[in-house]
Motif scaffolding. Structure first.
Motif, PDB file in Angstrom:
ATOM      1  N   ALA A  60       0.846  -1.397   0.112  1.00 45.95           N
ATOM      2  CA  ALA A  60      -0.008   0.000  -0.052  1.00 45.95           C
ATOM      3  C   ALA A  60       0.826   1.280   0.104  1.00 45.95           C
ATOM      4  O   ALA A  60       0.498   2.371  -0.273  1.00 45.95           O
ATOM      5  N   TRP A  61       2.154   1.173   0.237  1.00 44.88           N
ATOM      6  CA  TRP A  61       3.045   2.541   0.484  1.00 44.88           C
ATOM      7  C   TRP A  61       3.094   3.356  -0.807  1.00 44.88           C
ATOM      8  O   TRP A  61       2.718   4.520  -0.681  1.00 44.88           O
ATOM      9  N   LYS A  62       3.173   2.566  -1.900  1.00 48.16           N
ATOM     10  CA  LYS A  62       3.291   3.166  -3.155  1.00 48.16           C
ATOM     11  C   LYS A  62       2.220   3.924  -3.456  1.00 48.16           C
ATOM     12  O   LYS A  62       2.139   5.090  -4.090  1.00 48.16           O
ATOM     13  N   GLU A  63       0.833   3.387  -3.343  1.00 48.96           N
ATOM     14  CA  GLU A  63      -0.435   4.124  -3.718  1.00 48.96           C
ATOM     15  C   GLU A  63      -0.645   5.270  -2.644  1.00 48.96           C
ATOM     16  O   GLU A  63      -0.801   6.270  -3.047  1.00 48.96           O
ATOM     17  N   ALA A 161      -7.165   3.448   8.925  1.00 51.47           N
ATOM     18  CA  ALA A 161      -7.368   4.409   8.086  1.00 51.47           C
ATOM     19  C   ALA A 161      -7.673   5.959   8.347  1.00 51.47           C
ATOM     20  O   ALA A 161      -7.465   6.861   7.473  1.00 51.47           O
ATOM     21  N   SER A 162      -8.157   6.159   9.570  1.00 46.57           N
ATOM     22  CA  SER A 162      -7.936   7.562  10.384  1.00 46.57           C
ATOM     23  C   SER A 162      -6.754   8.412  10.140  1.00 46.57           C
ATOM     24  O   SER A 162      -6.644   9.432  10.465  1.00 46.57           O
ATOM     25  N   ASN A 163      -5.873   7.656  10.045  1.00 50.53           N
ATOM     26  CA  ASN A 163      -4.482   8.262   9.995  1.00 50.53           C
ATOM     27  C   ASN A 163      -4.305   9.278   8.755  1.00 50.53           C
ATOM     28  O   ASN A 163      -3.385  10.168   8.854  1.00 50.53           O
ATOM     29  N   PHE A 164      -5.252   9.213   7.804  1.00 52.04           N
ATOM     30  CA  PHE A 164      -5.275   9.910   6.814  1.00 52.04           C
ATOM     31  C   PHE A 164      -6.529  10.635   6.598  1.00 52.04           C
ATOM     32  O   PHE A 164      -7.116  10.979   5.478  1.00 52.04           O
ATOM     33  N   THR A 165      -7.369  11.167   7.741  1.00 49.73           N
ATOM     34  CA  THR A 165      -8.457  12.158   7.505  1.00 49.73           C
ATOM     35  C   THR A 165      -7.718  13.295   7.406  1.00 49.73           C
ATOM     36  O   THR A 165      -6.770  13.588   7.307  1.00 49.73           O
ATOM     37  N   PHE A 177       5.401  17.169  10.551  1.00 51.61           N
ATOM     38  CA  PHE A 177       5.632  15.505  10.546  1.00 51.61           C
ATOM     39  C   PHE A 177       5.435  15.133   9.039  1.00 51.61           C
ATOM     40  O   PHE A 177       4.754  15.473   8.144  1.00 51.61           O
ATOM     41  N   ASP A 178       6.157  14.149   8.642  1.00 46.41           N
ATOM     42  CA  ASP A 178       6.221  13.346   7.354  1.00 46.41           C
ATOM     43  C   ASP A 178       4.693  12.511   7.428  1.00 46.41           C
ATOM     44  O   ASP A 178       4.694  11.753   8.347  1.00 46.41           O
ATOM     45  N   TYR A 179       3.846  12.661   6.492  1.00 46.01           N
ATOM     46  CA  TYR A 179       2.795  12.083   6.324  1.00 46.01           C
ATOM     47  C   TYR A 179       2.898  10.469   6.649  1.00 46.01           C
ATOM     48  O   TYR A 179       1.795  10.014   7.272  1.00 46.01           O
ATOM     49  N   LEU A 180       3.765   9.853   6.046  1.00 48.29           N
ATOM     50  CA  LEU A 180       3.879   8.556   6.203  1.00 48.29           C
ATOM     51  C   LEU A 180       4.848   8.056   7.156  1.00 48.29           C
ATOM     52  O   LEU A 180       4.985   6.754   7.244  1.00 48.29           O
ATOM     53  N   LYS A 181       5.393   8.933   7.949  1.00 50.39           N
ATOM     54  CA  LYS A 181       6.225   8.240   9.056  1.00 50.39           C
ATOM     55  C   LYS A 181       5.668   8.509  10.348  1.00 50.39           C
ATOM     56  O   LYS A 181       6.185   7.875  11.370  1.00 50.39           O
ATOM     57  N   VAL A 182       4.322   9.182  10.505  1.00 49.58           N
ATOM     58  CA  VAL A 182       3.416   8.917  11.750  1.00 49.58           C
ATOM     59  C   VAL A 182       2.730   7.662  11.661  1.00 49.58           C
ATOM     60  O   VAL A 182       1.780   7.570  10.908  1.00 49.58           O
TER      61      VAL A 182
END
Length: 804
Positions: A60-63, A161-165, A177-182
């Motif tokens: 999922a990281w790439k997407e 999923a709520s990590n990306f509200t 903060f880096d979006y994908l490092k939290v």
């Protein structure tokens, strides 16, 4: 040992990177504080390693990178589109078999502890959460009353999923903060059944002023989300930590919230429904709204928890660490539980000795009032936002007006000049975020959207105590900045005059030697609003007045209980601001015409032609027309000192004409439990009648000290009514005759080894009078708060020149 699941007894505050702030803190409390009587529900963390494992297993990281790497966060449309796609990517991931097995095995083990009917709370726990610089308040999702394995696995994915509200993405951007490092960990813990109990938020300091000597508790019925999101106006309680630690167990101050609704669990859950709902709001009854949702004993338990939590975290950190906590009361077992603790992120980050005070310089038409958040002032065009679909219409520098603000609104909150909401209390997320952003807010206004919908420019003032005022138009104000480290320490005690408990905490940082005049009248007028004798004898007033008295006192066990508790808590709040320094409280000094304006007052007050020199002060206290009212005042002051622990309170008798009258008052106070000298009780007298000066040696035999009331002393020395337009020009506290009276009074105090002070307007208004008093060697001056700092500077210079 599984890297996917960690139990609370395996984790602590050092494990934030692995289990996130919420889990780390729950584990810290579970391991260290349950032995001290702090109840924490058991549970486990699904780790951040599990989050990475799930995204790795589903490629999922790439997407996610494709959606976030070039995202323009300032575009509301782009943010909403990317956020939804990211949430879908995560929610559509398959949970790897080993992770699924670990979660369900832990769930079964938890059921072994609590029984097959166990339901759990499933809560997000971000790895950057609850740092001192950023609270991540309300950024990620929580799911409650999860009662099956399928619901648990579904709630777990929804949390991830709520990590990306939208709000969480924007919050990460704002805080660097880096979006994908939290990474996200998830809490799974025993569900505290607050849906049939109560819940709320508490802080180990005052959220608006940073006053560190109190625990502040917000409480509402049902699940805590309403308090956190600000959708109800909660009950509020304060507890004073220094007296609590000495063994006194009383509420310092309380206010009844309207609590219009409560959140409970829904009966059915449909996992195929994307908008899955586990909870719903229902209206509260009139009975529930008109009573406090916590008993005083409950408040004491919570205060005990808060003090122990703060002490533990402070000792661990090596410095004072104020805490922001969530609690819940289980309606089944009746117990109170700690369900979250994090560092407080606003007041604790303030450093230095610069005192910044905002002052309104103009007054205007008040459009709306509510609870003030912070102590600043903001201005701009009012802009009513009805919902998230209108966010993109908001412009920087406008004043945001809303029914309630959702954390999704954070992008526009940060550019607002001020924030105004109909609903919410001081601990809702909107209040927390506005504090974090340094923006003044007024919450719980009830009708702001209605009144301000078509308003143009407004001034939002949070600088006038606990009530926030929204004024029509752009009004002038100033910001006074004082470096407290440069202020001298004066030999003459500099105290302040203070009658409004709502200002007490905000003025606690002033470098004063105590409160020289705390007036009861403000508390009686603003909070009690009823004549003491009407509360004592409601049968003597008319039916309409009696109905109003009953409505006013509905939350209390009796009308007398209402008076005693409200007055004692108001006075104790004033005393707490300077504790353990002295707080001189003057017994009631209403004139008969002023008493008559209180609810039920006309039944008990005579009409006088000249009430200024009529039935007031000491003459009332032992008189049959008022003695029962004075007995209530005494009961309140006895409660302040003996039950609440504020032995720094000295009592003062106003307008005492003759020595014999003074002795009669002393005897009457002793009759009602306030015996001079007992438990260190001192009784002062106002020196405001020429006879007080002339007979000061005789008055000194029965009173412990004197406070010169220069206002009335001037009127009675010069024979001038300062309220009369015809002769008011002759009123002057600097008159040589008045100054001579003050000199004789001060010397009489010295001669009799009695405290001498002054609490009139003179030293506040005229620097030359302050200088005169210093030269006389007066012990203390009590000034209006806005005069304190300048007077300290002036007196410091004068004392230095006099070689003191």
């Amino acid at each position: 040992m599984s890297q996917n699941v960690k139990w609370f007894n395996e984790i602590g505050i050092a494990d934030v990177a692995e289990v996130g702030g919420k889990n780390a803190s729950l584990g810290e409390m579970y391991q260290n504080l349950t032995s001290e009587g702090v109840r924490v529900p058991n549970g486990f963390a699904v780790t951040s390693d599990a989050y990475v494992h799930l995204l790795d297993a589903n490629n999922a990281w790439k997407e996610l990178h494709e959606q976030l790497d070039n995202l323009d966060v300032t575009s509301v449309d782009a943010l909403q589109t990317a956020g939804k796609k990211c949430r879908d990517i995560v929610y559509n991931c398959e949970i790897p078999a080993d992770l699924k097995s670990d979660i369900l095995s832990a769930y079964e083990k938890l059921k072994e502890e609590y029984g097959e009917n166990l339901s759990v709370a499933v809560r997000s726990s971000a790895t950057a959460e609850d740092s001192p610089e950023a609270s991540f308040a309300g950024q990620n999702d929580t799911y409650l009353n999860i009662a099956t394995a399928d619901e648990l696995l579904d709630a777990y994915k929804r949390c991830l999923a709520s990590n990306f509200t939208d709000r969480s993405i924007h919050y990460k951007y704002d805080n660097g903060f880096d979006y994908l490092k939290v990474y996200l960990s998830v809490v799974v813990m025993k569900m505290v059944r607050s849906d049939i109990g109560a819940s709320g938020v508490m802080f180990s300091l005052d959220t608006e002023t940073g006053f560190k000597d109190v625990v502040f508790i917000n409480a509402a019925l049902g699940l805590g989300e309403n308090v956190v999101q600000g959708t109800v106006n909660p009950d509020a309680f304060y507890v004073h930590k220094p007296t609590f630690n000495k063994g006194f167990r009383t509420v310092l101050k309380r206010s009844l919230g309207s609590k219009e609704k409560k959140m409970i669990f829904t009966d059915t859950i449909n996992l195929d429904n994307i908008a899955v709902e586990y909870t719903k709001n229902i209206p509260t009854t009139k009975e529930e709204q008109s009573h406090f949702c916590l008993s005083d004993d409950d408040v004491m338990v919570l205060a005990d928890y808060a003090i122990k939590v703060e002490k533990h975290y402070s000792e661990k950190a090596g410095y004072h660490k104020p805490m922001d906590m969530e609690w819940a009361k289980d309606g089944n077992d009746g117990h109170l539980y700690m369900v979250q603790a994090r560092p407080e992120t606003v007041q604790s980050q303030k450093h230095g000795n610069i005192l910044e005070v905002y002052h309104m310089q103009e007054s205007g038409k008040v459009l709306v009032t509510g609870q003030a958040i912070g102590t600043k002032i903001g201005q701009g065009k009012a802009h009513y936002i009805k919902g998230v679909e209108e966010l993109d219409t908001f412009k920087a520098g406008e004043v945001l007006v809303a029914d309630t603000t959702n954390p999704d609104w954070e992008p526009i909150m940060k550019i607002a000049a001020a924030i105004i909401t109909n609903k919410g209390g001081r601990t809702c997320h909107a209040a927390i975020l506005s504090r974090e952003l340094g923006i003044p807010a007024v919450v719980g206004c009830d009708n702001a959207t209605e009144v301000l919908a078509d308003a143009d420019k407004v001034t939002v003032s949070c600088a006038e105590g606990e009530d926030g005022h929204i004024y029509e138009g752009i009004l002038k104000y100033e910001i006074q900045k004082t470096d407290l480290s440069n202020l001298p320490k004066t030999k003459t005690e500099i105290m302040m005059n203070l009658g409004n408990p709502d200002l007490a905490f905000s003025l606690s940082s002033l470098p004063v030697d105590g409160i020289g005049l705390a007036r009861m009248e403000f508390i009686i007028n603003e909070y009690i609003q009823a004549h003491p004798m009407a509360l004592k004898h409601p049968e003597k007033v008319d039916d309409e007045t009696r109905a109003k008295l009953q409505e006013l006192t509905e939350a209390y066990s009796s009308m007398e209980d209402f008076f005693v508790k409200t007055l004692s808590e108001g006075v104790a709040t004033l005393a707490s601001a300077v504790y353990p320094k002295k707080c001189v409280v003057r017994m009631s000094d209403f004139k008969s015409n002023e008493y008559a304006t209180l609810l039920g007052g006309t039944t008990f007050e005579l009409k006088e032609d000249n009430p200024m020199i009529g039935f007031r002060g000491a003459s009332r206290y032992a008189h049959p027309n008022y003695e029962e009212g004075f007995a209530l005042e005494c009961a309140a002051m006895k409660r302040v000192r003996d039950e609440m622990g504020f032995t720094n309170v000295t009592l003062m008798i106003p307008f005492c004409r003759r020595v014999q009258e003074g002795q009669k008052v002393i005897d009457t106070m002793a009759k009602y439990g306030l015996k001079q000298g007992e438990n260190g009780l001192e009784i002062y007298v106002m020196c405001e009648i020429p006879n007080n000066v002339i007979q000061i040696d005789a008055f000194s035999k029965i009173f412990d000290g004197f406070s010169i009331g220069s206002n009335d002393l001037t009127q009675l020395t010069l024979g001038v009514d300062r309220d009369s337009e015809v002769v008011a020009f002759d009123y002057d506290e600097r008159d040589e005759g008045v100054k001579e009276m003050i000199r004789l009074a001060t010397e009489g105090c010295k001669r009799n080894n009695r405290h001498s002070g002054i609490c009139g307007q003179a030293p506040s208004d005229y620097p030359e009078m302050a200088e005169y008093l210093v030269r006389l060697g007066i012990d203390s001056m009590s000034l209006n708060p806005d005069s304190v700092l300048k007077t300290i500077e002036n007196i410091g210079k004068l004392e230095k020149s006099l070689g003191r």
